[in-house]
Design a protein around this motif. Structure first.
Motif, PDB file in Angstrom:
ATOM      1  N   PRO A   1     -62.902 101.846  49.379  1.00  0.00           N
ATOM      2  CA  PRO A   1     -61.993 102.664  48.545  1.00  0.00           C
ATOM      3  C   PRO A   1     -60.556 102.536  49.047  1.00  0.00           C
ATOM      4  O   PRO A   1     -60.080 103.330  49.858  1.00  0.00           O
ATOM      5  N   ILE A   2     -59.834 101.531  48.571  1.00  0.00           N
ATOM      6  CA  ILE A   2     -58.453 101.312  49.012  1.00  0.00           C
ATOM      7  C   ILE A   2     -57.497 101.611  47.868  1.00  0.00           C
ATOM      8  O   ILE A   2     -57.811 101.383  46.705  1.00  0.00           O
ATOM      9  N   PRO A   3     -56.292 102.114  48.190  1.00  0.00           N
ATOM     10  CA  PRO A   3     -55.306 102.391  47.137  1.00  0.00           C
ATOM     11  C   PRO A   3     -54.575 101.115  46.730  1.00  0.00           C
ATOM     12  O   PRO A   3     -54.703 100.068  47.372  1.00  0.00           O
ATOM     13  N   GLN A   4     -53.799 101.214  45.655  1.00  0.00           N
ATOM     14  CA  GLN A   4     -52.924 100.106  45.288  1.00  0.00           C
ATOM     15  C   GLN A   4     -51.806 100.001  46.334  1.00  0.00           C
ATOM     16  O   GLN A   4     -51.415 100.992  46.943  1.00  0.00           O
ATOM     17  N   ILE A   5     -51.299  98.777  46.551  1.00  0.00           N
ATOM     18  CA  ILE A   5     -50.264  98.569  47.557  1.00  0.00           C
ATOM     19  C   ILE A   5     -49.048  97.892  46.929  1.00  0.00           C
ATOM     20  O   ILE A   5     -49.152  97.239  45.898  1.00  0.00           O
ATOM     21  N   MET A   6     -47.879  98.048  47.583  1.00  0.00           N
ATOM     22  CA  MET A   6     -46.662  97.365  47.152  1.00  0.00           C
ATOM     23  C   MET A   6     -46.656  95.956  47.735  1.00  0.00           C
ATOM     24  O   MET A   6     -46.710  95.790  48.955  1.00  0.00           O
ATOM     25  N   CYS A   7     -46.630  94.944  46.876  1.00  0.00           N
ATOM     26  CA  CYS A   7     -46.643  93.568  47.362  1.00  0.00           C
ATOM     27  C   CYS A   7     -46.157  92.634  46.260  1.00  0.00           C
ATOM     28  O   CYS A   7     -45.791  93.069  45.168  1.00  0.00           O
ATOM     29  N   LEU A   8     -46.149  91.328  46.567  1.00  0.00           N
ATOM     30  CA  LEU A   8     -45.846  90.281  45.579  1.00  0.00           C
ATOM     31  C   LEU A   8     -47.182  89.772  45.052  1.00  0.00           C
ATOM     32  O   LEU A   8     -47.840  88.950  45.709  1.00  0.00           O
ATOM     33  N   PRO A   9     -47.647  90.233  43.886  1.00  0.00           N
ATOM     34  CA  PRO A   9     -49.018  89.947  43.444  1.00  0.00           C
ATOM     35  C   PRO A   9     -49.311  88.479  43.198  1.00  0.00           C
ATOM     36  O   PRO A   9     -50.377  87.981  43.564  1.00  0.00           O
ATOM     37  N   GLY A  10     -48.370  87.746  42.563  1.00  0.00           N
ATOM     38  CA  GLY A  10     -48.628  86.340  42.255  1.00  0.00           C
ATOM     39  C   GLY A  10     -48.852  85.502  43.498  1.00  0.00           C
ATOM     40  O   GLY A  10     -49.877  84.834  43.642  1.00  0.00           O
ATOM     41  N   PRO A  11     -47.905  85.492  44.460  1.00  0.00           N
ATOM     42  CA  PRO A  11     -48.127  84.742  45.691  1.00  0.00           C
ATOM     43  C   PRO A  11     -49.355  85.201  46.457  1.00  0.00           C
ATOM     44  O   PRO A  11     -50.040  84.384  47.083  1.00  0.00           O
ATOM     45  N   LEU A  12     -49.670  86.519  46.412  1.00  0.00           N
ATOM     46  CA  LEU A  12     -50.848  86.998  47.132  1.00  0.00           C
ATOM     47  C   LEU A  12     -52.134  86.424  46.533  1.00  0.00           C
ATOM     48  O   LEU A  12     -53.083  86.083  47.243  1.00  0.00           O
ATOM     49  N   ASN A  13     -52.169  86.279  45.201  1.00  0.00           N
ATOM     50  CA  ASN A  13     -53.324  85.634  44.562  1.00  0.00           C
ATOM     51  C   ASN A  13     -53.456  84.184  45.018  1.00  0.00           C
ATOM     52  O   ASN A  13     -54.567  83.656  45.146  1.00  0.00           O
ATOM     53  N   GLN A  14     -52.319  83.527  45.261  1.00  0.00           N
ATOM     54  CA  GLN A  14     -52.357  82.147  45.765  1.00  0.00           C
ATOM     55  C   GLN A  14     -52.998  82.105  47.148  1.00  0.00           C
ATOM     56  O   GLN A  14     -53.737  81.169  47.474  1.00  0.00           O
ATOM     57  N   VAL A  15     -52.737  83.135  47.988  1.00  0.00           N
ATOM     58  CA  VAL A  15     -53.366  83.217  49.313  1.00  0.00           C
ATOM     59  C   VAL A  15     -54.886  83.300  49.168  1.00  0.00           C
ATOM     60  O   VAL A  15     -55.637  82.568  49.832  1.00  0.00           O
ATOM     61  N   PHE A  16     -55.352  84.211  48.282  1.00  0.00           N
ATOM     62  CA  PHE A  16     -56.801  84.344  48.066  1.00  0.00           C
ATOM     63  C   PHE A  16     -57.394  83.022  47.579  1.00  0.00           C
ATOM     64  O   PHE A  16     -58.467  82.602  48.022  1.00  0.00           O
ATOM     65  N   MET A  17     -56.679  82.354  46.658  1.00  0.00           N
ATOM     66  CA  MET A  17     -57.151  81.083  46.113  1.00  0.00           C
ATOM     67  C   MET A  17     -57.310  80.039  47.225  1.00  0.00           C
ATOM     68  O   MET A  17     -58.351  79.389  47.359  1.00  0.00           O
ATOM     69  N   ASN A  18     -56.267  79.873  48.063  1.00  0.00           N
ATOM     70  CA  ASN A  18     -56.313  78.846  49.109  1.00  0.00           C
ATOM     71  C   ASN A  18     -57.432  79.107  50.112  1.00  0.00           C
ATOM     72  O   ASN A  18     -58.163  78.199  50.507  1.00  0.00           O
ATOM     73  N   ILE A  19     -57.583  80.376  50.551  1.00  0.00           N
ATOM     74  CA  ILE A  19     -58.606  80.695  51.557  1.00  0.00           C
ATOM     75  C   ILE A  19     -60.007  80.533  50.968  1.00  0.00           C
ATOM     76  O   ILE A  19     -60.913  79.987  51.618  1.00  0.00           O
ATOM     77  N   LEU A  20     -60.204  80.965  49.715  1.00  0.00           N
ATOM     78  CA  LEU A  20     -61.527  80.839  49.098  1.00  0.00           C
ATOM     79  C   LEU A  20     -61.887  79.374  48.837  1.00  0.00           C
ATOM     80  O   LEU A  20     -63.048  78.979  49.018  1.00  0.00           O
ATOM     81  N   VAL A  21     -60.911  78.566  48.428  1.00  0.00           N
ATOM     82  CA  VAL A  21     -61.183  77.135  48.230  1.00  0.00           C
ATOM     83  C   VAL A  21     -61.591  76.489  49.548  1.00  0.00           C
ATOM     84  O   VAL A  21     -62.541  75.696  49.611  1.00  0.00           O
ATOM     85  N   ASN A  22     -60.889  76.838  50.640  1.00  0.00           N
ATOM     86  CA  ASN A  22     -61.260  76.311  51.955  1.00  0.00           C
ATOM     87  C   ASN A  22     -62.668  76.733  52.344  1.00  0.00           C
ATOM     88  O   ASN A  22     -63.443  75.954  52.906  1.00  0.00           O
ATOM     89  N   ALA A  23     -63.017  78.001  52.041  1.00  0.00           N
ATOM     90  CA  ALA A  23     -64.357  78.501  52.372  1.00  0.00           C
ATOM     91  C   ALA A  23     -65.429  77.748  51.583  1.00  0.00           C
ATOM     92  O   ALA A  23     -66.476  77.369  52.130  1.00  0.00           O
ATOM     93  N   ILE A  24     -65.173  77.507  50.288  1.00  0.00           N
ATOM     94  CA  ILE A  24     -66.137  76.770  49.457  1.00  0.00           C
ATOM     95  C   ILE A  24     -66.331  75.356  49.978  1.00  0.00           C
ATOM     96  O   ILE A  24     -67.457  74.853  50.085  1.00  0.00           O
ATOM     97  N   GLN A  25     -65.218  74.692  50.331  1.00  0.00           N
ATOM     98  CA  GLN A  25     -65.300  73.317  50.819  1.00  0.00           C
ATOM     99  C   GLN A  25     -65.965  73.243  52.191  1.00  0.00           C
ATOM    100  O   GLN A  25     -66.522  72.199  52.555  1.00  0.00           O
ATOM    101  N   ALA A  26     -65.884  74.344  52.964  1.00  0.00           N
ATOM    102  CA  ALA A  26     -66.484  74.330  54.302  1.00  0.00           C
ATOM    103  C   ALA A  26     -68.003  74.456  54.265  1.00  0.00           C
ATOM    104  O   ALA A  26     -68.687  74.104  55.231  1.00  0.00           O
ATOM    105  N   ILE A  27     -68.543  74.966  53.150  1.00  0.00           N
ATOM    106  CA  ILE A  27     -69.996  75.172  53.044  1.00  0.00           C
ATOM    107  C   ILE A  27     -70.649  73.912  52.491  1.00  0.00           C
ATOM    108  O   ILE A  27     -70.364  73.486  51.372  1.00  0.00           O
ATOM    109  N   GLN A  28     -71.480  73.306  53.277  1.00  0.00           N
ATOM    110  CA  GLN A  28     -72.240  72.132  52.846  1.00  0.00           C
ATOM    111  C   GLN A  28     -73.617  72.590  52.379  1.00  0.00           C
ATOM    112  O   GLN A  28     -74.401  73.125  53.160  1.00  0.00           O
ATOM    113  N   GLY A  29     -73.908  72.398  51.111  1.00  0.00           N
ATOM    114  CA  GLY A  29     -75.180  72.889  50.571  1.00  0.00           C
ATOM    115  C   GLY A  29     -75.051  74.344  50.176  1.00  0.00           C
ATOM    116  O   GLY A  29     -74.086  74.756  49.538  1.00  0.00           O
TER     117      GLY A  29
END
Length: 576
Positions: free
Chosen positions: A462-490
């Motif tokens: 249960p976290i509140p909304q935060i003040m941030c730059l939403p577009g660039p932050l979504n890019q952070v999630f995208m890059n880390i998740l893509v790396n995680a997907i590529q790191a999993i073999q099988g």
């Protein structure tokens, strides 16, 4: 020496904003005649020439003029003149978003000036703009108030207009909309008095943006006439003076305004204009900012070479090597800037695609219910008792097709929603953001990469909304998740956990991939470092993530173990 009549003529053209004439006259005396005598007249002309070059976006030429002006003014024992040169150089750096260097020069100017000096109001205004752009709204407010007082006392109407405009933006950052509107009204009054179309166009666009933002939670059938009038009049004025930077902001607001009243055609037209202007401005800004930095290094290199001409050869080689390393670092930074601008352009393209898809998907979704009702009516009216096998099979097939269409429309709508959330038209502004919404939008876009072999576990707290730059932050999630997907073999799992800790929000992304060795884990945030094969990665993804998190005043850490997996932990403040 520069004649009194010529100096007066240059000052006359400068006060009217006739910068082409300023450049022609000033360069005629300073360059054709090579007049670089260390006197007050030469310094004043160099400052006016440097400012004119800045307003013409010829930043390298402006930089050379203003640095020469400072060099010549330093031994003259004229604090006000030296302050004028430093203020002009500070404004040049402010224009290209080099806020640290801008603040350094403006603070020097501030210390040199007496409290009663008229220029102090302009210096404080420029400092307030620096503080606002570095997310220090309270200090910006204090500086703005002092600037307004001095500018009013000295009847500097044009600068007072810009002070009121910046004050309005400070109040908006502090979420005080009534004061923000009052301040921008004062700015408009000032710019009308001096017939400053650039300032007036900016102020009208900003007032329209404020008024529309104030209606964001209200359902309206048409854009209020006063808001539309401000935005369109501001657009017209900025088009007339060619101020593309501020014109793009008005197109962004108009796109959002027409979208709110479901006028998709006009919304798309303004979104398209916004995207085109942003792409053009981003390319120009990167090139000119890089050129200024290179010019600085070149000037420093020339000065250093002159200073080291009498030193031993060994010391000279050592100094040159340091400067060459600085140039290499600059080239690496330039590649990072280009990559970041490409990502920004991709975001704008994504937003445009989402707008294009939204209309047909909306038509399909809206038509399904009446279509199902009409087919049900036809079947019940004309074949109510007919239980022939063919008819039964036809009924089942129709129902199956309708379910498939409904499911497809819903999935496509989810993808469009994900695209719109991910791209964020207002990503350049701080705003209250739902972190979970950004993560979910990113996961939708990665659905095809995730496939069936990888399981996503979402442990949202249960976290509140935060003040941030939403577009660039979504890019952070995208890059880390893509790396995680590529790191999993099988097969494997990715676990996303969110929680609140004191005044911060924590986002953990943990995968069951191969892990990262201790030798490499300390280098993963370095630019151009990658463990992927050649051609697969640029080595910029995590470096950009690190920079984005730091711009949001947050932190990012990583833990990893070979054969177990990797966990990235992002810490973000609730308030900026």
């Amino acid at each position: 020496m520069i004649s009194t009549e010529t100096l007066a003529l240059i000052e006359q053209f400068y006060s009217r904003g006739q910068f082409i004439q300023v450049v022609e006259l000033a360069e005629s005396y300073l360059y054709a005649k090579q007049e670089r005598v260390a006197n007050a007249e030469t310094v004043r002309v160099l400052v006016m020439l440097g400012n004119a070059r800045t307003f013409q976006t010829e930043y390298v030429a402006g930089l050379e003029c203003l640095r020469t002006a400072i060099e010549l003014a330093t031994p003259l024992d004229n604090p006000a003149l030296l302050a004028t040169a430093h203020n002009a150089l500070g404004y040049l750096y402010l224009t290209i978003s080099e806020f640290e260097k801008a603040e350094q020069n403006l603070e020097i100017s501030r210390k040199l000036l007496e409290k009663s000096d008229p220029l102090l109001g302009v210096v404080l205004l420029n400092l307030s703009i620096v503080e606002l752009n570095t997310n220090n709204a309270e200090e910006a407010s204090s500086l703005c108030a002092k600037a307004v007082e001095i500018l009013q006392r000295n009847n500097n109407i044009r600068s007072l207009g810009y002070a009121h405009l910046n004050f309005s933006k400070v109040f908006a950052r502090l979420r005080n909309t009534p004061e923000a509107l009052a301040a921008v009204d004062s700015a408009i009054e000032c710019f009308n008095k001096v017939e400053d179309k650039l300032g007036l166009g900016q102020s009208l666009g900003w007032r329209g943006h404020l008024a529309f933002s104030n209606l964001a939670d209200q359902k309206v059938r048409q854009i209020p006439p006063n808001i539309l009038h401000d935005l369109l009049r501001g657009q017209s004025m900025l088009e007339e003076v060619g101020a593309k930077k501020y014109l793009s902001d008005i197109h962004s607001t108009l796109a959002a305004a027409y979208e709110s009243v479901e006028d998709w055609r006009k919304s798309y037209e303004h979104q398209k204009q916004f995207s085109l202007l942003q792409n053009e401005l981003q390319s120009i800004d990167v090139a000119k900012k890089t050129a200024v930095i290179e010019a600085e290094l070149s000037l420093d290199l020339a000065k250093k070479n002159a200073e080291l001409s009498e030193l031993r050869n060994g010391e000279l080689r050592n100094a040159n090597e340091q400067l060459e390393r600085a140039l290499r670092d600059l080239r690496e930074n330039e590649q990072q800037l280009v990559q970041a601008e490409k990502m920004a352009s991709l975001g704008q393209l994504t937003a445009g695609i989402a707008h294009e898809l939204n209309n047909p998907i909306g038509f399909i979704g809206a038509s399904l219910l009446p279509l199902k009702r009409d087919i049900s009516y036809l079947i019940n009216t004309y074949l109510p008792e007919n239980q022939d096998d063919v008819v039964v099979e036809l009924k089942e097939e129709i129902e199956s097709l309708l379910r498939a269409i409904e499911d497809g429309a819903k999935r496509t709508s989810d993808i469009v929603k994900g695209l719109r959330t991910f791209s964020r038209l207002d990503e350049h502004e701080l705003k209250l953001t739902d972190i979970h919404e950004g993560i979910d939008a990113t996961l939708i876009l990665l659905r095809s990469k995730i496939g069936d072999a990888i399981t996503i576990h979402k442990n949202y707290g249960p976290i509140p909304q935060i003040m941030c730059l939403p577009g660039p932050l979504n890019q952070v999630f995208m890059n880390i998740l893509v790396n995680a997907i590529q790191a999993i073999q099988g097969s494997g799992t990715i676990t996303i956990t969110t929680s609140q800790q004191a005044d911060n929000v924590l986002v953990s992304i943990r995968d069951t991939g191969g892990g990262i060795s201790d030798e490499l884990i300390n280098r993963i945030f370095e630019p151009f470092f990658t463990t992927k094969p050649i051609g697969v990665g640029t080595g910029l993804g995590l470096s950009i993530c690190y920079d984005i998190i730091k711009k949001n005043n947050g932190d990012i850490t990583v833990q990893s173990k070979i054969g177990v997996g990797t966990e990235f932990i992002i810490t973000l403040p609730l308030q900026q």
